[in-house]
Structures are given as structure tokens and as C-alpha cells.
Design a protein around this motif. Structure first.
Motif, short mmCIF file in Angstrom:
data_model
loop_
_atom_site.label_atom_id
_atom_site.label_comp_id
_atom_site.label_asym_id
_atom_site.label_seq_id
_atom_site.Cartn_x
_atom_site.Cartn_y
_atom_site.Cartn_z
N ILE C 147 0.81 -1.22 0.00
CA ILE C 147 0.00 0.00 0.00
C ILE C 147 0.84 1.28 0.00
CG2 ILE C 147 -1.98 -1.16 1.05
CD1 ILE C 147 -1.30 0.19 3.69
N MET C 304 -10.66 -1.40 13.12
CA MET C 304 -9.94 -1.41 11.84
C MET C 304 -10.08 -0.08 11.11
SD MET C 304 -7.93 -3.51 10.43
CE MET C 304 -6.88 -2.52 9.37
N CYS C 307 -7.30 2.65 10.76
CA CYS C 307 -6.11 2.42 9.92
C CYS C 307 -5.71 3.65 9.11
CB CYS C 307 -6.36 1.24 8.98
SG CYS C 307 -4.99 0.90 7.88
N LEU C 308 -4.42 3.98 9.16
CA LEU C 308 -3.88 5.12 8.43
C LEU C 308 -3.26 4.71 7.10
CD1 LEU C 308 -1.94 6.86 11.36
CD2 LEU C 308 -4.30 7.23 10.66
N ARG C 309 -3.28 3.41 6.80
CA ARG C 309 -2.67 2.90 5.56
C ARG C 309 -1.17 3.20 5.50
NH1 ARG C 309 -7.32 1.11 5.82
NH2 ARG C 309 -8.92 1.32 4.24
N CYS C 310 -0.48 2.95 6.60
CA CYS C 310 0.95 3.26 6.65
C CYS C 310 1.81 2.10 6.16
CB CYS C 310 1.36 3.63 8.07
SG CYS C 310 1.47 2.20 9.17
N ALA C 312 3.11 -0.34 7.87
CA ALA C 312 4.08 -0.90 8.82
C ALA C 312 3.76 -2.35 9.15
CB ALA C 312 4.12 -0.07 10.11
N MET C 336 -3.32 -5.98 7.79
CA MET C 336 -4.52 -5.16 7.69
C MET C 336 -5.43 -5.69 6.59
SD MET C 336 -4.07 -3.17 4.75
CE MET C 336 -4.57 -1.47 4.81
N CYS C 367 1.83 -1.01 14.82
CA CYS C 367 0.74 -0.21 14.27
C CYS C 367 0.64 1.13 15.00
CB CYS C 367 -0.59 -0.96 14.38
SG CYS C 367 -2.00 0.06 13.85
N PRO C 368 0.70 2.24 14.27
CA PRO C 368 0.73 3.55 14.91
C PRO C 368 -0.58 3.93 15.59
CG PRO C 368 0.55 3.79 12.54
CD PRO C 368 0.79 2.33 12.80
N VAL C 369 -1.63 3.19 15.33
CA VAL C 369 -2.88 3.47 16.03
C VAL C 369 -3.35 2.24 16.81
CG1 VAL C 369 -3.77 5.45 14.73
CG2 VAL C 369 -4.01 3.15 13.79
N ILE C 371 -4.01 -0.91 16.40
CA ILE C 371 -5.12 -1.77 16.00
C ILE C 371 -4.81 -3.21 16.45
CG2 ILE C 371 -6.47 -2.70 14.05
CD1 ILE C 371 -5.84 -0.09 12.58
N LEU C 373 -4.71 -6.18 15.57
CA LEU C 373 -4.88 -6.99 14.36
C LEU C 373 -5.02 -8.47 14.66
CD1 LEU C 373 -2.34 -4.84 12.41
CD2 LEU C 373 -4.67 -5.20 11.62
S1 SF4 Z 1 0.19 -0.72 10.75
FE1 SF4 Z 1 -1.87 -0.14 11.45
S2 SF4 Z 1 -2.27 1.85 10.50
FE2 SF4 Z 1 -0.52 0.97 9.42
S3 SF4 Z 1 -1.45 -0.09 7.65
FE3 SF4 Z 1 -1.24 -1.62 9.27
S4 SF4 Z 1 -3.21 -1.58 10.34
FE4 SF4 Z 1 -3.11 0.30 9.10
#
Ligand code: SF4
Lengths: 254, 218, 465
Positions: C147, C304, C307-310, C312, C336, C367-369, C371, C373
């Protein structure tokens, strides 16, 4: 605690029970060195993790209830595996979220449950005395113990007091070995690729021994190392700390 | 309300059946804001313009930078830059009155930007010390493309408009209606899209030279 | 072999792919680690980021309304789309109304998710991908495999071949610099000639109606500024209350994605061209897309939506790093993706994704937020079990084992019996082949059990005392 030694149940885990009883005896030997009264409840089988990770919550609850009953009344429950300890400590309470009676019992058990290495170090400040083993070893942090229970510094501190043992750092020590319980047999190709990288990192340390705190991961890594012809030998950390390192390593005959 | 909006809101309401009142939401937000200060990278110690100069030249941002004391020195800085990089002294000059008021004798200037412009000279609204970021607000005096089309971008920034943290910039425009574009520019354009290797000048400028103008009285 | 297993086999057999994956993800991991180490406040920021997103998601109606009202005030046109298809129709409709022959696109995962590239092509509109990686895969006719780095699966040599075949006057293509320069030259005129520019949005700023884009190349601004029309497609979960929160989220996003502190270009776009502006779009459209987000909210996947779509989580995923993005067979790969895809594509079709995970938890850790997972992945396994998707042989094996596990006496009998049989297959201390154990022994040896269960030995031991 001096006056009133805690009553401790050793929950050996299904893998130790079947594959490597020596880890159970090592755990007993360690627990006997601190001021507690150890018992091995005979009704134990497994923590239920295979069912939980396969998505069968009802099945897991049945096993969890059995363990909650079995382990009631003990002051502490000690488990020689981060992953099984985490199942009891973290997952049991979640499983009974909708059932206040069992939830309370699960939380009570969770509060009394410990992973063996952190139990020895954090609760008792135990360090090996008069254990010597002149060799080199490297340590792999199994994921559940590391991330759910914060087991990381404790085994290293205790191993540092084993006379003659030199601990060599493992590149990516905190990266999963690819075991993942049922994952490794459901997706053997992916698991193999992962453990292949892990085995290469272990070989690259040049250490004679691989140590860890979870038999599942150790069997995965040792099995791969052996298949690939590596000379690295694998032990559960408890075995070394209990002075049983002169016995056969995983996969060796006595 | 469009049908789609109605359906989406109905679905949200179904999943979250008890929406909070506006005052409750505002109170929660206030509590969240109170936590921001403790989360900022606590490294901006010292005057923000000095930290900024340091930061923009750090490997992460990798711009070049210098400081001049007065605006009058700026054209000479640009000429020197052009010489060093073997560029013709033909510059796209951002149509800002403060820049146009300077003496650009010795070079040719034009007030618009070409698709393949080699050298553009601009004026940033300000900067952020924490990240080494330049800030542009789009306006007739500050067309957006000046920061994106040239190969070389030389930018002046007044030392007084350098904020310590990103939030300080935000706070100083709180309540004012924002321009069409706020551009944060942190170093020259780059890409890591081929094998993760960093290459400069992907689409935007390949070179960014920052000139801090002015200094606090000693 | 099912489709997933087939893709996995192909990926594992592709040595070049593994090289490409390692080159990018190894760099990404070490850069992220360094960035986080230099930010002691990270743990607190991560909790704040999590709470900001949870706050917005819990009050989604409020913030969506606020965003819409404010964006309209700036002259933006707001559109709502329930599904990906609806969103594509809206975008294509705007393009047609603007008589667009050519559109430029700046990378947006939502665009990929809803199939926008295909929809534009089907409408006969020339589509120019401007993100370098998207440009590469457009030339190759492939889907993104990551991504953040959609062309992560391509080595430099493969990119060189592509540019040689497709670029005008590419010149020498030996170094990555030369390749980037050739792309710069080839895309330059396309930027300026496009009728419509389409971008995604990393954040929707509720209190001003602005949308935020982040890029390192500067292609977003070159996509959105020259054309007459700028269309934004954004998921409804992309809201933040204000610029203050956007700053916290940017710190988290960029360090987690690339290890930088801020992307080179972070732009807040607020409405169309103003009086006197010499550049900027005359029309500014924002398409707010549900496409399964409210379903996720309803089916227990609200976390979910943080998610910032980073990326990581995938850079740190042991499975992703072996099989790469395409093996997942969906827009979003890695951890993710294993949570999102079953919701978007249906669990039956994508049941392998949540199963093909070791639940090691490193994704959650980075994960920066924050989540959870693994918990969400396990949630899908629970649904798959309840809905009867577990393959019959493993389901029955598990049931038999569970039957024994709650009957300790039988369990011990069965264990001790099995332990008497297993050594038959051993050679020395190891078993390299055994019936029913092929999943294990195909690649690994199994240690021979030491003999007799721990409980049995312990009992003997006690009796002897
Ligand atoms: S690390 Fe967290 S915020 Fe980044 S893409 Fe994965 S789920 Fe999304």
C-alpha cells in the motif's frame, strides 16, 4: 511470603507433557528452589489454544472451564510456556465476557497465572547459583511471551548468572519463527520459508545452543536446524537454569 | 439529502445507535487536545530559527541552507547559487511584492512558471523547526506550482515566521479561514519507489535551497 | 489446491520476488525503528492517535456533517457513494461533464479498492498514473503489491526493461536515477495537459472542510493543481476533527510508513481556485465513500477503521515478507488486508487470509494506532468456524482432540498410546516422516518424544518417593 509459602500448581502444557517431560521436571526443580509448595494437578491436559486459534470458541470454553475448576484454590499457577500462559491470562477472561460468573473466575485465575521464567525472576528475584555450563548460546524471544507477557529481560538476566555461559545476540530475536501453532501444519510452505530464515540467523550467531521459553517454537526451529544439518542444539531455558544442560538436547537420544 | 447520504447515515446510526451530543463531543475533544504537548518530539530546544536551520540540513531533510541578515542580500545569494550550479541567471520569480521590490539586476526574471523551469525563487510564509518544513499559502502572490515545477527551488523565509512545533503554526492561524492550498514542503522531492532506494527530483524540485532572512538582535 | 495456495506456491518459487521484497521491507523496517527510537514520546502519541481515531469513529455522523458543511462553504461539491461502483460512476460522471479526455491520478488505495482505474478505462478516458510506483505497474499492467510501495515486487532491472519499452527517449536506464529522470520527463507534459486530476485523501479536516494529501514525489500537487477539475475520493473514516489532530496523525503516519518525520509534500486542499489565483482547479469535488466501512462498523471491526494505511504491519509481517502482496489476491495485503478483505470480498472467498497468520502480534506492536490486528484476525477465524468453512479433516481432528482434552484420563491414555507408536518412525532422536504429520515433517524433523507423558512419569516419581 516466608511464613506462608504459596501453593503452586505447575501447568505443564500438552506439548511438554507429550514431547519433552524433562522441561516439566526442570520447572519443578526451579520451583523447589524458592519458598513454595508445588503440585502437579493430574487432571490437566491443554490450555485450549489450538481450539481458540482455529476459531472454536465454544470448544475452548469447555477446556477453559475444566482448567479454571482444576486450578481453583492454588495461590499461583506456573506455566513453562509464554504462549499457554498468555492464553490463560489474556484469552480466558475475554472468552467469558458475556458470562459474569465464569468471567469472574477466569479473571481470578488470570491474576494467579504466571509464565515460569518471569515468575522466577520477577516474583522471587531468583538467580542460578552454582550452575555452570561453559558454552555459547543464543536466545529467541517467543512472540506471546514477549508481546503479551513482557518476557524479555528476565531469561537473559538469569542466564547471565550461569557460570561460563556466553549469550550471543540473535539478529531478529523478536521476529516470529513461523510456528504459529496450527499455522505451521496448515500452511507448511510459508512456515518453512519463515523458519528457514530464522534457522539461518541462528546459525549465523555461531552459538552452540539455541534457547527459548516455548517448546512449540523450539521444536519448530530445532526441527528445521536438524533437517538442514545444523549442529546447533536446542533447550528450553528452564532446563539450562535447572542444571540439566548436560542431558540430551531436543531431538537427542539419552 | 442525497439517497446515498441517507443510506450511509442510516447505516452509521444502526451501528452506533446512541450518538453523543455536541457538547459531549466538544468536551471529549478538549481532553484529547490536552494530551498533545506530551506527545511532541521534545527536541526543539533553542530559538526556533536556529533549530530550523539545523533541521533542514539534517540527512532526513537534506536541503541546503544559509542565513542572511537583510533582504537586500537575497538576489546575490540567488546569483551565487545559480553560478555554483551552472545555471543561467534566468529565474522564475514568485510574484510576491516583497521579492519584486528587490534589485534583480544582472539576471532575467519572469513572474510565471514553465513546465520545465530550471530555477525558481520563492518566498515561504514561514517554517517549522521540529520537522524542517517550509510552509506556503497559495494566493495570487504565491502560486502553488512554483514549489513543484522547477528543478531548483531557492526559497526565502523570514526568521520571525519560524514556529517551534507544527501545532504552533496551526495555532497561529486558528479561526482564520485557510487558503486554497497549504503546502508543507520538507526537503526536495524524492522517491523510494524502486527498491526502496532514495532518489531526488522525482516530479518536484531536485534541489531545495533555503535562505533564512533576518536574525534576532544579539 | 485452492487459489490462495496456488498463489503462495508461485510466490515462494519466485526468487526475484523475495529479493525485491527484502530490499524494500528491510530498509523500511530499519528506518522506522530508527525514527521511533528518536521519538521517546511515541508510546504516548500512539495512544493519542488511537483515541483520536476512536473519538471520530464513535462520532462519525457529527464529524461527517461538520466536514460536509465546511467543505461546501469553501466551494467544494460533496458527493456520497454507498458502494465502490457508485463512487466510480460519480467520478466518471464528473469527468464526462467536464469533457475530459485525459485524467491524472495520484496514488490512492481507495481508488484501487473501488476499481477506479478500470472504470476510467472502461469509459474511454485516458488515465495517467503519476506516482512513480503506480506508473510502473500501469505500464506492466499489474496490481499494486503494497500500500506504500505498489511496485515493491519489481526489481530495478525489471523497471528498466519496462521504461525502455514504453518511454519516449528514455536514454540510458542503468541506474535508478536515470529511471526516475526518464519518468519525470515522460510524465511532465501529461501533468499539464490533463483535464481532471484525481487524488485520494489521507485526512479530511472536519472543522475547515480541507482534505490532506501526502507524497514524497510532489505528484499529488502536480495532479491536483493544473487541471480544471480536482476530484477527491475518500473513505468516510478518514476524518480528523481539526488541523491539531492532523499534526499528531501525520507524525505517526509518516514515521511508521517510511521512517521520515514528514513526507516531503503535505498539502491541505480547501475548495477550488480563489479570485486572483493563477493556478488551481476551477471545480473541486469530494466523493465520500462508504464501500463497506459502515458494515465493518456494524460487524465488530470498528478498530480497523483507525487504519492510516501506513504499511508498517506488512513490512513487519513474516508471512507478507515471504509471499508478497499479490498472493493475498486483494487490494489490501498483509495483516490489515487479512482483516479488511473478508469484509469487502466475503469470508468464504477469503477465509485463507485470516488463517494464514501466526498471530505473533508484531503487526499490532508497530501499528501507529494500536489496532489489535491479531484479535481481529482471530475474530474472522471464529466466524469461519461457526459458518462451517474450516476444512472437514482439520475440523474433525480438532473435535476429536477437544473431546479428549476435556476427559483427562482418556487423554492420558491416548497420549501414552501415541507416544508408544511414534518412536517406531524415529531414527535416532528424530522423526523425519510419519503418517498424519506430513505438514510438519515435509520441511522439518520432529524430535522423538522422550517417552511417557510428563504426568505419567511424575506419578511414578512421586510413588517412588
Ligand atoms: S500498521 Fe496499522 S495503520 Fe498501518 S497499515 Fe497496518 S493496520 Fe493500518
Amino acid at each position: 511470603m516466608k511464613n506462608n509459602p504459596p501453593r503452586v500448581a505447575l501447568f505443564a502444557t500438552c506439548l511438554v507433557d507429550a514431547m519433552r517431560p524433562q522441561i516439566g521436571f526442570a520447572a519443578l526443580a526451579l520451583l523447589e528452589q524458592v519458598n513454595c509448595v508445588v503440585e502437579v494437578p493430574m487432571g490437566q491436559t491443554c490450555c485450549g489454544q489450538p481450539a481458540l486459534n482455529s476459531g472454536d470458541q465454544d470448544g475452548t470454553r469447555k477446556i477453559a472451564k475444566q482448567n479454571i475448576k482444576l486450578l481453583a484454590g492454588f495461590d499461583h499457577v506456573v506455566v513453562p510456556s509464554g504462549s499457554c500462559a498468555a492464553t490463560i491470562k489474556k484469552d480466558y477472561p475475554d472468552l467469558f465476557e458475556a458470562d459474569p460468573v465464569w468471567h469472574a473466575k477466569a479473571v481470578d485465575l488470570a491474576n494467579r497465572t504466571y509464565e515460569l521464567l518471569s515468575y522466577m525472576s520477577d516474583l522471587w528475584g531468583w538467580r542460578p547459583k552454582d550452575v555452570s555450563y561453559a558454552t555459547t548460546a543464543t536466545y529467541h524471544d517467543s512472540c506471546s511471551g514477549l508481546r503479551s507477557l513482557n518476557v524479555q529481560a528476565q531469561p537473559r538476566k538469569m542466564l547471565a548468572d550461569v557460570t561460563g555461559l556466553e549469550l550471543l545476540p540473535l539478529e531478529g530475536a523478536n521476529v516470529c519463527c513461523g510456528f504459529g501453532g496450527t499455522f505451521c501444519v496448515k500452511y507448511p510452505d510459508i512456515s518453512n520459508a519463515i523458519v528457514g530464515e530464522k534457522a539461518a540467523a541462528i546459525n549465523a550467531t555461531g552459538a552452540a545452543l539455541l534457547l527459548g521459553g516455548d517448546l512449540g517454537c523450539l521444536m519448530n526451529m530445532a526441527g528445521k536446524l536438524h533437517r538442514d544439518g545444523s549442529k546447533v542444539r536446542a533447550f528450553h531455558t528452564a532446563e539450562i537454569l535447572a542444571g540439566m544442560g548436560d542431558g540430551p538436547a531436543i531431538g537427542e537420544t539419552a | 439529502m442525497s439517497n446515498a447520504k441517507k443510506a450511509i447515515f442510516a447505516a452509521i446510526r444502526k451501528a452506533l445507535p446512541a450518538p453523543a451530543s455536541a457538547p459531549t463531543i466538544a468536551a471529549e475533544l478538549t481532553q484529547l487536545r490536552a494530551r498533545v504537548t506530551a506527545t511532541r518530539p521534545d527536541r526543539v530546544s533553542g530559538p526556533p530559527d536556529e533549530v530550523f536551520l539545523d533541521r533542514v540540513q539534517s540527512p532526513g531533510v537534506a536541503a541546503t541552507a544559509e542565513r542572511i541578515i537583510s533582504w537586500d542580500e537575497f538576489p546575490a545569494v540567488v546569483m551565487r547559487y545559480a553560478e555554483q550550479h551552472h545555471l543561467a541567471p534566468n529565474i522564475a520569480l514568485q510574484p510576491h511584492p516583497d521579492l519584486e521590490a528587490l534589485n534583480w539586476g544582472g539576471c532575467q526574471t519572469h513572474d510565471h512558471i514553465h513546465t520545465d523551469e530550471t530555477l525558481a525563487v520563492g518566498l515561504a510564509l514561514g517554517g517549522i523547526a521540529e520537522t524542517g518544513t517550509l510552509i506556503f499559502h497559495s494566493s495570487p502572490q504565491s502560486p502553488t506550482l512554483f514549489a513543484f515545477l522547477p528543478l531548483h527551488h531557492v526559497v526565502a523565509v523570514p526568521y520571525k515566521n519560524i514556529w517551534s512545533w507544527m501545532e504552533d503554526y496551526v495555532a497561529s492561524f486558528d479561526g482564520k479561514s485557510p487558503p486554497r492550498n497549504v503546502n508543507f514542503v520538507t526537503g526536495a522531492s524524492g522517491t523510494t519507489d524502486i527498491e526502496g532506494a532514495l532518489v531526488r527530483g522525482a516530479h518536484g524540485p531536485g534541489w531545495l535551497h533555503i535562505v533564512v532572512v533576518g536574525a534576532a538582535a544579539q | 489446491m485452492n487459489a490462495f495456495q496456488g498463489r503462495v506456491t508461485a510466490a515462494l518459487a519466485d526468487a526475484t520476488l523475495k529479493i525485491a521484497i527484502d530490499r524494500t521491507t528491510n530498509t523500511a523496517r530499519s528506518k522506522r525503528t530508527a525514527a521511533i527510537a528518536a521519538w521517546p514520546e511515541f508510546a504516548k502519541a500512539r495512544e493519542l492517535g488511537r483515541d483520536i481515531k476512536d473519538h471520530v469513529i464513535a462520532n462519525m455522523e457529527y464529524y461527517l456533517n461538520q466536514f460536509e458543511t465546511n467543505a461546501k462553504k469553501t466551494g467544494a461539491k460533496i458527493h456520497w457513494a454507498r458502494t465502490g461502483q457508485e463512487a466510480c460512476e460519480i467520478v466518471v460522471g464528473i469527468c464526462k461533464a467536464a469533457n475530459a479526455k485525459s485524467v491524472t491520478r495520484s496514488k490512492s488505495m481507495l481508488g484501487e479498492e473501488i476499481g477506479l482505474p478500470h472504470a476510467l478505462e472502461a469509459a474511454g478516458i485516458e488515465r495517467v498514473e503519476t506516482d512513480l510506483a503506480e506508473h510502473i505497474i500501469q505500464l506492466a499492467g499489474e496490481a499494486p503489491s503494497h500500500i506504500i510501495w505498489p511496485a515493491l515486487h519489481k526489481t530495478r532491472e525489471q523497471v528498466g526493461e519496462l521504461f525502455k519499452a514504453h518511454h519516449t527517449d528514455p536514454g540510458a536506464l542503468e541506474t535508478v536515477e536515470q529511471m526516475v529522470n526518464s519518468a519525470r520527463r515522460n510524465l511532465r507534459e501529461k501533468f499539464m495537459a490533463a483535464d481532471v486530476g484525481i487524488s485520494g485523501a489521507n485526512f479530511l479536516i472536519a472543522d475547515t472542510g480541507a482534505i490532506c494529501t501526502v507524497t514524497n514525489e510532489g505528484n499529488a500537487e502536480l495532479t491536483t493543481t493544473p487541471p480544471r477539475v480536482h476530484i477527491v475520493t475518500a473513505g468516510i473514516e478518514k476524518l480528523v476533527p481539526s488541523m491539531v489532530e492532523a499534526m499528531t496523525m501525520l507524525r505517526l503516519l509518516v514515521r511508521s510508513a517510511t521512517g521520515a518525520e514528514l513526507t516531503q509534500y503535505t498539502t491541505f486542499h480547501t475548495g477550488p481556485k480563489r479570485a486572483g489565483d493563477v493556478d488551481g482547479p476551477e471545480e473541486f469535488h469530494i466523493v465520500l465513500v462508504d464501500a463497506g466501512r459502515t458494515t465493518m462498523l456494524a460487524e465488530g471491526l470498528a478498530e480497523m477503521l483507525r487504519c492510516l494505511r501506513c504499511g508498517a504491519c506488512m513490512n513487519h509481517c513474516v508471512v507478507y515478507r515471504q509471499i508478497g502482496g499479490h498472493a493475498y489476491g486483494a487490494t489490501y495485503p498483509g495483516p490489515m488486508g487479512s482483516v479488511i478483505t473478508p469484509s469487502l470480498d466475503g469470508l468464504e472467498k477469503s477465509q485463507d487470509l485470516p488463517r494464514a497468520c501466526t498471530l505473533n502480534g508484531q503487526c499490532q506492536e508497530v501499528c501507529p494506532v494500536a489496532i489489535p490486528l491479531p484479535k481481529l484476525i482471530r475474530g474472522w477465524r471464529t466466524k469461519a468456524w461457526v459458518q462451517g468453512y474450516e476444512p472437514l479433516h482439520t475440523a474433525w481432528a480438532l473435535r476429536i482432540w477437544e473431546f479428549l482434552a476435556v476427559r483427562p484420563v482418556l487423554y492420558q491414555l491416548a497420549s501414552n498410546m501415541a507416544l508408544r507408536i511414534m518412536p517406531v518412525f524415529a531414527k535416532g532422536g528424530w522423526i523425519s516422516k510419519m503418517p498424519l504429520a506430513g505438514g510438519w515433517t515435509r520441511y522439518r524433523d520432529m524430535p522423538k518424544p522422550q517417552g511417557g507423558t510428563f504426568l505419567a512419569q511424575y506419578k511414578k516419581h512421586q510413588a517412588a518417593k
